[in-house]
Design a protein around this motif. Structure first.
Motif, mmCIF file in Angstrom:
data_model
loop_
_atom_site.group_PDB
_atom_site.id
_atom_site.type_symbol
_atom_site.label_atom_id
_atom_site.label_comp_id
_atom_site.label_asym_id
_atom_site.label_seq_id
_atom_site.Cartn_x
_atom_site.Cartn_y
_atom_site.Cartn_z
ATOM 1 N N ILE A 297 0.870 -1.196 0.000
ATOM 2 C CA ILE A 297 0.000 0.000 0.000
ATOM 3 C C ILE A 297 0.899 1.236 0.000
ATOM 4 O O ILE A 297 1.423 1.638 1.035
ATOM 5 C CB ILE A 297 -0.950 0.010 1.228
ATOM 6 N N PRO A 298 1.098 1.850 -1.187
ATOM 7 C CA PRO A 298 2.027 2.991 -1.282
ATOM 8 C C PRO A 298 1.404 4.290 -0.767
ATOM 9 O O PRO A 298 0.241 4.314 -0.352
ATOM 10 C CB PRO A 298 2.299 3.102 -2.781
ATOM 11 N N GLN A 299 2.183 5.353 -0.867
ATOM 12 C CA GLN A 299 1.681 6.696 -0.541
ATOM 13 C C GLN A 299 0.639 7.104 -1.577
ATOM 14 O O GLN A 299 0.577 6.542 -2.670
ATOM 15 C CB GLN A 299 2.829 7.703 -0.513
ATOM 16 N N GLN A 300 -0.149 8.085 -1.232
ATOM 17 C CA GLN A 300 -1.255 8.496 -2.098
ATOM 18 C C GLN A 300 -1.271 10.011 -2.245
ATOM 19 O O GLN A 300 -0.600 10.708 -1.505
ATOM 20 C CB GLN A 300 -2.571 8.013 -1.458
ATOM 21 N N ARG A 301 -2.075 10.485 -3.198
ATOM 22 C CA ARG A 301 -2.265 11.928 -3.377
ATOM 23 C C ARG A 301 -3.670 12.157 -3.902
ATOM 24 O O ARG A 301 -4.355 11.202 -4.303
ATOM 25 C CB ARG A 301 -1.223 12.505 -4.329
ATOM 26 N N ALA A 302 -4.084 13.412 -3.919
ATOM 27 C CA ALA A 302 -5.412 13.756 -4.441
ATOM 28 C C ALA A 302 -5.525 13.300 -5.885
ATOM 29 O O ALA A 302 -4.543 13.371 -6.642
ATOM 30 C CB ALA A 302 -5.614 15.270 -4.356
#
Ligand SMILES: Cc1cc2nc3c(=O)[nH]c(=O)nc-3n(C[C@H](O)[C@H](O)[C@H](O)COP(=O)(O)OP(=O)(O)OC[C@H]3O[C@@H](n4cnc5c(N)ncnc54)[C@H](O)[C@@H]3O)c2cc1C
Length: 440
Positions: free
Chosen positions: A285-290
């Motif tokens: 589960i990687p980092q996320q962004r808008a």
């Protein structure tokens, strides 16, 4: 409908905010006089709810919902599919209810926003003009936040962390295909990310699956954080139900369990502390962004979109609202409950703006339930109000260690009722007598 009345559902959803009645938040004068065009991008927990309430409260408004997919596959409750408590099909929802009340639902991908001309362009080449634009595109996965990870790698090491049903199915199928005695590895994200308790509920659901179907197997968790949401009750559940199966590696001052790299060919995962694990199944589960459209619209600062807490209007672009996971609402977790609660404030604000009528003070609410074992469900929640440019929490609560089994069972019944209630609220569905849970 699991024995819950509409009144119960209203209470679970926090009605139109924290205990505020619909008539208080939606001014009857605004309803009657609002006119204009509202375009909403993203038909999930935030966007679909805005479409429902804006159209229901002011039928004369021209409301267009642009959503990429014809079926919404909810992320919320998807862990229960992984654990075997629901089917994948039970997470699917269509847009017929919104169409029926007059929302123009367009299945297309919004590619650009011209905030001067006030138009949205889509992949199929159409242009939609707006008086008010609402962006609720959820998250995009930052594939490059982990060395070796990529969109292609996700087909081998699924994240299963967005509305893509294929990702959820892939993770479940990989677990089903794994030999008894295999190793599952979960790589957890760093803050901020969608649904703070989500990965830890998933860990419990995977461990439950292993315990009941493949008891010689192991789940190894690498976490870049030192602490996480509802940690005491999650850790209690991991010890109580999954001892010998689940190994939790939290980062400390000495060991850094952030992921240094992954190799999709060998399914090897290496942490910064130098710990290596060879996975049979890897859930990364990687980092996320808008969601990208928020950046295209100029609403982002870094990865997320700053908003005014009074109404979730963008701090960066006039006549645009950003809500749900894409917004920076630091104090409120990125959850479907939060997005649905924010949506009602956004809808009321749009109506008041377009009718040039009085606005009412915003109130928000959130509750997140997590199933940790059959009939054992924990929860956390609070109400929020804008104060000094922030969202001020009050009335917060969280499950405690050692709680009575009856309380935990009741929490589960509540969560199932909430799911039925929120999807009815998002998609303007009539709540049917269908059972919400199915084994599968
Ligand atoms: C494993 C997991 C468990 C969770 N459990 C819970 C829970 O128990 N309770 C809870 O409250 N929350 C839970 N959540 C969090 C919840 O799913 C999200 O917080 C919520 O869905 C956010 O709503 P949203 O409207 O911001 O985004 P979404 O609901 O993701 O909706 C975004 C929509 O926008 C569409 N879209 C994006 N870009 C475009 C574009 N350019 N053009 C057209 N359409 C576009 C997408 O197709 C999608 O349908 C969970 C999440 C996960 C991953």
């Amino acid at each position: 409908m699991t024995g819950l009345t509409r009144r119960d559902l209203g209470k679970l959803l926090g009605a139109t905010g924290a205990g505020i009645s619909a008539s208080a938040i939606f001014s009857p004068f605004a309803k009657a006089q609002a006119a204009g065009k509202v375009v909403i991008v993203g038909g999930g927990a935030g966007g679909a709810t805005v479409a429902h309430y804006v159209k229901k409260e002011a039928p004369a408004l021209d409301v267009t919902l642009i959503e990429a997919n014809s079926t919404y596959s909810s992320s919320f409750f998807s862990n229960l599919y992984i654990g075997g408590f629901r089917t994948l099909a039970s997470l699917n929802h269509g847009y017929a209810g919104l169409r029926k009340i007059g929302v123009k639902v367009v299945h297309d991908y919004a590619t650009d926003v011209d905030t001067t001309k006030k138009t949205v362009r889509t992949r199929s080449g159409k242009t939609y003009s707006y008086d008010r634009l609402v962006l609720s595109p959820g998250i995009d996965i930052k594939y490059d936040s982990i060395a070796g990870y990529s969109r292609a790698a996700a087909a081998v090491m699924p994240h299963a962390y967005n509305t893509d049903a294929a990702q959820k199915r892939l993770l479940k199928r990989q677990l089903e295909a794994m030999k008894d005695g295999g190793t599952v590895v979960m790589a957890m994200p760093n803050n901020p990310f969608r649904c703070p308790p989500g990965p830890y509920e998933r860990a419990a659901m995977i461990a439950h699956y292993l315990k009941t179907k493949k008891p010689k197997s192991k789940l190894v968790i690498f976490d870049p954080k030192k602490a996480f949401s509802k940690q005491p009750v999650f850790v209690e559940a991991y010890d109580k139900y999954y001892k010998g199966i689940l190994e939790l590696n939290l980062t400390t001052d000495i060991d850094d369990f952030s992921i240094a790299s992954v190799d999709p060919k060998t399914k090897e995962i290496i942490t910064k502390a130098g710990k290596k694990a060879k996975a049979d199944v890897a859930n990364v589960i990687p980092q996320q962004r808008a969601g990208e459209i928020a950046m295209k619209a100029g609403c982002t600062e870094g990865d997320w979109c700053p908003i005014n807490p009074e109404n979730f209007s963008s701090k960066k672009v006039k006549d645009v609202y950003v809500l749900g996971d894409a917004a920076v609402a630091v104090e409120m977790p990125k959850s479907a409950f939060s997005a649905n609660s924010q949506a009602k404030v956004v809808a009321a604000d749009i109506l008041a703006e377009l009718a040039k009528k009085e606005k009412f003070p915003a109130r928000y609410r959130n509750t997140c339930w997590s199933l940790v074992a059959p009939d054992d469900c924990v929860k956390i929640g609070a109400s929020y109000a804008p104060k000094d440019g922030k969202l001020d929490p009050s009335g917060s609560f969280v499950s405690q260690r050692g709680e009575d089994a009856g309380v935990r069972k009741q929490n589960y019944a509540e969560s199932v009722g909430w799911y039925d209630g929120i999807v009815a609220d998002m998609f303007a569905k009539t709540v049917s007598g269908q059972p919400a849970t199915k084994k599968g």
